[in-house]
Motif scaffolding. Structure first.
Motif: not given
Lengths: 326, 508
Positions: B171-175, B213-215, B423-426, B434-436
């Motif tokens: 899912i993550s990679m496809t998005l 996404l990260f910070g 987005v990262g939080y969700v 998050l990595a992919p």
């Protein structure tokens, strides 16, 4: 979005109308920003930084080089089109931004003629046609014959749809009546890499990266896309000399100000830029980077130049069948 | 051994007061540039390039390349302390570096990152010293199919080797791939998913997304949990450095593997980003304790840092030997070479011995000096974590915003960064990795264009990905990794059914 952009431009124009009385003698009142629409490090950026430093000395105010890459130079152009037309924001553009995009884009978010005033044109950017040395052709006529004997088997690289290396080759194809497949790469280094590696047969390369590879025999040069030879490759004939008379497909570096910039300020920047871009060391730097330095035509001539470039590149873009695709 | 003599000559060129001075100036500037998110090595080098026009070429390139080494070192600092990758290739460093810092091991993580960067660079420099011209031609074998197979391998290694739920990884990679498609498509020249909005012409910048996404998401989480609002008291002394160094030999295999991956992907312009992810994933796969990864395992810092820096250094090799830059920074240095009147390419090694060997010697010396400099700053940086979160969070948000703005000088990117923070939080709340997503965002475009160029070249024939041993073996390896979980399951079942025949099975 479009309407808000237009209103922004309208407001900017209205503000200028109020401030038009500001005499050119007062210019510049603050730092001048020169927007480069490409990532740092290319020939355009390096040269701009070099004459930017000289311009700053002459104007007595700092000249800031601001890189706004991405979006095929369109976003940088929009930002300058929207900027206050007071001469403190300038843009250096390659031919694509003003000339090719006018026909290539269905709806370009700026008007190449109305939104900008040309200020100075200081260099032509030629491209050199290089082929993989394993290809049994040493001259342009030999290439044309070989391509006719092997239709559909050859491929050429470009740096993307609608770029000069793409359109230059399409002009060459039309003029010589050959059929070669187009392979659009993401930039010059990967395209050159694949010409040397034999993954693609030929490429109109920029003349900064190719010369050492030509001298070293990694690729073979067949011709230069400009009407005059390039100082960095004096032994390579022009395409026109090599068998296609009249062939010219070059980009250029043109400095523009937002449309509506008062004429006295345009003339002042024009004069200063003419002085700094014709300095011997800057000219030498342009030649080393593979460019053909020019002494800028006058502002009126430049306006005619931009219009004629839009119409001539537009013809090619329509011929290739990519008009209004972006 | 000729190379060795030339290298000594290089050191003699280098050891003048002036050159050493500019080397240290370069390193300091580089570390600074690397620490600021968004302001990466390429920007730093480009901005300072004009200052070097009047210098002699050797001093100039030593200073500029030292900015590059400094940035490579500096990129790790914010990744570990604040979960904000200073550079794209530092993303994988956050996976274990940040948890380590949260566990009070910031000094260990920083030491590990710096030391492994040093080792990665050193291996790559030795490669350049002794094998330059021969290895460079390897890069030429890489056409579009080869590049696509390498990208495919990176993607597949994520699905096959990841610890997370497979469907969530997908899912993550496809998005990520979907978002990577936004903007101007270089192959067809079409605009995609811009909805008439010119800010989207540029596409989604990877670093902007990563900073958010990260910070930003990390700050949102911390605010919610209210746990880490007080500072971390970390014991800090140079003894930590020695302790990490003593532990290091245990991970020699990881270091070696990551160095090899890094050198390979650096020479072929696959890039430090792919190298760091691949180094991390393989370390996880071959580790005795794959479950510990992502929770603060020092090996998870060693692996990506070594690979990223081996790759960053090896990227200079094709530039020196062929005149084709292997990375953004290399491209700018190449521009510099032209300005200084030097023609890159094989002749450079013959015509400008002082320059080439001075540069190579500066890679050794710059890395040693750089390592000492960053190690002495470890206590300073680690001490930042002692500052209460409520004081430092606003500063982090501001520096994230500046970083996001600086990448393309666009205010739109700042809003985008905040959006990605949400987005990262969700994603974190839903346990979607998050990595992919980030990997797909950074490599999606390149993978797509490599695939489509391959298809243009082969006339639509998929067997182009098995057309020679090189591309064939990478593609096959990628597919094996993709179906790795299935293969191991089948293998386990097969050995259960035919226990005596298990020795003959080669599926593993």
């Amino acid at each position: 979005m479009m309407s808000s952009l237009k209103s922004c431009v309208a407001i900017a124009l209205a503000l200028t109308a109020l401030s038009q009385s500001a005499p050119a003698q007062d210019f510049p009142t603050k730092a001048v920003t020169l927007v480069v629409p490409l990532a740092p490090g290319g020939a355009m950026d390096i040269i701009a930084r070099a004459y930017g430093a000289k311009l700053s000395e002459r104007l007595g105010k700092p000249v800031i080089i601001e890189n706004r890459p991405g979006g095929g130079t369109v976003t940088a152009a929009v930002s300058v089109a929207k900027a206050a037309p007071d001469g403190h924001t300038l843009l250096v553009t390659p031919s694509g931004t003003l000339a090719t995009n006018a026909t290539l884009y269905k709806s370009l978010p700026y008007d190449p003629i109305k939104d900008f005033v040309p200020v100075a044109l200081y260099t032509k950017v030629p491209f050199v046609l290089v082929v993989n040395p394993a290809l049994p052709v040493k001259t342009l006529p030999e290439l044309i014959k070989y391509a006719k004997d092997n239709p559909g088997k050859l491929s050429y690289a470009s740096t993307g749809i609608g770029t000069v290396p793409h359109l230059a080759f399409e002009i060459l194809k039309t003029m010589s009546g050959i059929d070669i497949t187009h392979v659009p790469y993401r930039g010059t280094p990967p395209a050159l890499n694949d010409v040397i590696g034999g993954h693609v047969h030929m490429f109109f390369s920029d003349t900064a990266l190719a010369p050492p590879l030509i001298n070293d025999g990694k690729v073979r040069a067949l011709g230069i896309s400009s009407l005059t030879r390039a100082g960095i490759l004096p032994d390579v004939p022009t395409i026109a000399e090599a068998g296609l008379p009249g062939f010219e497909a070059v980009s250029w570096h043109l400095i523009v100000a937002p449309g509506g910039t008062p004429r006295p300020i345009v003339e002042k920047v024009h004069a200063e830029l003419r002085a700094v871009t014709t300095a011997p060391d800057i000219r030498q730097q342009m030649i080393t980077m593979g460019l053909i330095p020019l002494e800028t035509p006058s502002v009126d001539e430049l306006q005619r130049f931009v219009a004629s470039e839009i119409s001539s590149w537009g013809k090619v873009v329509r011929q290739v069948g990519i008009a209004g695709t972006e | 051994m000729e190379a060795f003599g030339l290298l000594l000559h290089g050191f003699s060129v280098l050891l003048t007061f002036k050159t050493l001075f500019f080397m240290i100036v370069g390193l300091v500037l580089g570390i600074f540039v690397g620490v600021l998110p968004g302001l990466g090595g390429p920007n730093g080098v480009a901005i300072l390039l004009p200052l070097t026009f009047t210098m002699d070429p050797t001093t100039a390139i030593v200073m500029l390349s030292c900015i590059y080494w400094g940035a490579l070192f500096g990129g790790a600092i914010t990744s570990i302390l604040f979960n904000i990758p200073g550079e794209a290739w530092s993303v994988a460093t956050t996976f274990d570096g940040y948890p380590m810092a949260q566990n009070g091991q910031a000094a260990e993580a920083l030491t590990a990152a710096f030391t492994s960067s040093f080792i990665g660079s050193l291996v790559a420099v030795m490669l350049i010293t002794f094998l330059a011209p021969g290895i460079a031609s390897f890069a030429l074998q890489f056409g579009p199919p080869e590049f696509f197979s390498v990208y495919l391998l990176t993607f597949c290694s994520f699905v096959g080797l990841g610890r997370e739920d497979k469907h969530k990884t997908l899912i993550s990679m496809t998005l990520g791939l979907l978002l990577a498609g936004i903007g101007l498509d270089t192959v067809s020249g079409q605009l995609r998913m811009t909805f008439g909005y010119e800010e989207l012409l540029r596409g989604i910048n990877f670093l902007v997304a990563v900073i958010g996404l990260f910070g930003i998401s990390e700050i949102l989480l911390t605010m919610e949990e209210r746990l880490a609002l007080r500072g971390h008291a970390a014991s800090i002394s140079l003894r930590v450095v020695l302790k990490v160094w003593r532990e290091m030999p245990r991970y020699w295999m990881t270091l070696l593997r990551s160095s090899a991956i890094g050198c390979w992907l650096g020479i072929t312009p696959g890039g430090a980003i792919a190298a760091s992810f691949m180094g991390y994933n393989l370390a996880k796969r071959f580790s005795n304790d794959p479950e510990g990864f992502g929770k603060g395992k020092i090996e998870g810092v060693f692996a990506p840092e070594t690979a990223a820096h081996a790759s960053g250094t090896a990227a200079l090799l094709p530039m020196l030997a062929l005149g084709i830059p292997g990375s953004g920074t290399a491209a700018i240095l190449l521009g510099g070479l032209l300005v200084w009147g030097l023609n890159p390419g094989p002749l450079l090694f013959v015509e400008h011995k002082d320059f080439v060997w001075g540069l190579i010697a500066s890679m050794y010396l710059g890395n040693v000096v750089g390592l000492v400099m960053v190690l002495t700053t470890v206590p300073v940086f680690a001490a930042i974590l002692r500052v209460p979160f409520s004081a430092i969070a606003p500063m982090i948000v501001v520096s994230c915003a500046i970083g996001a703005f600086a990448i393309q000088n666009a205010m739109f990117d700042v809003w985008l960064m905040l959006l990605f923070g949400v987005v990262g939080y969700v994603f974190k709340k839903l346990n979607i990795p998050l990595a992919p997503f980030t990997l797909a965002l950074v490599l999606g475009n390149r993978a797509e264009s490599a695939f489509r160029l391959s298809m243009i070249g082969s006339g639509g024939d998929m067997f182009v990905f098995w057309s020679n041993w090189l591309v064939g073996s990478i593609t096959t390896l990628a597919l094996v990794l993709l179906f790795w979980p299935l293969i191991t399951q089948i293998y386990v079942r097969a050995t259960r059914l035919w226990r005596p025949a298990s020795g003959g099975s080669s599926a593993a």
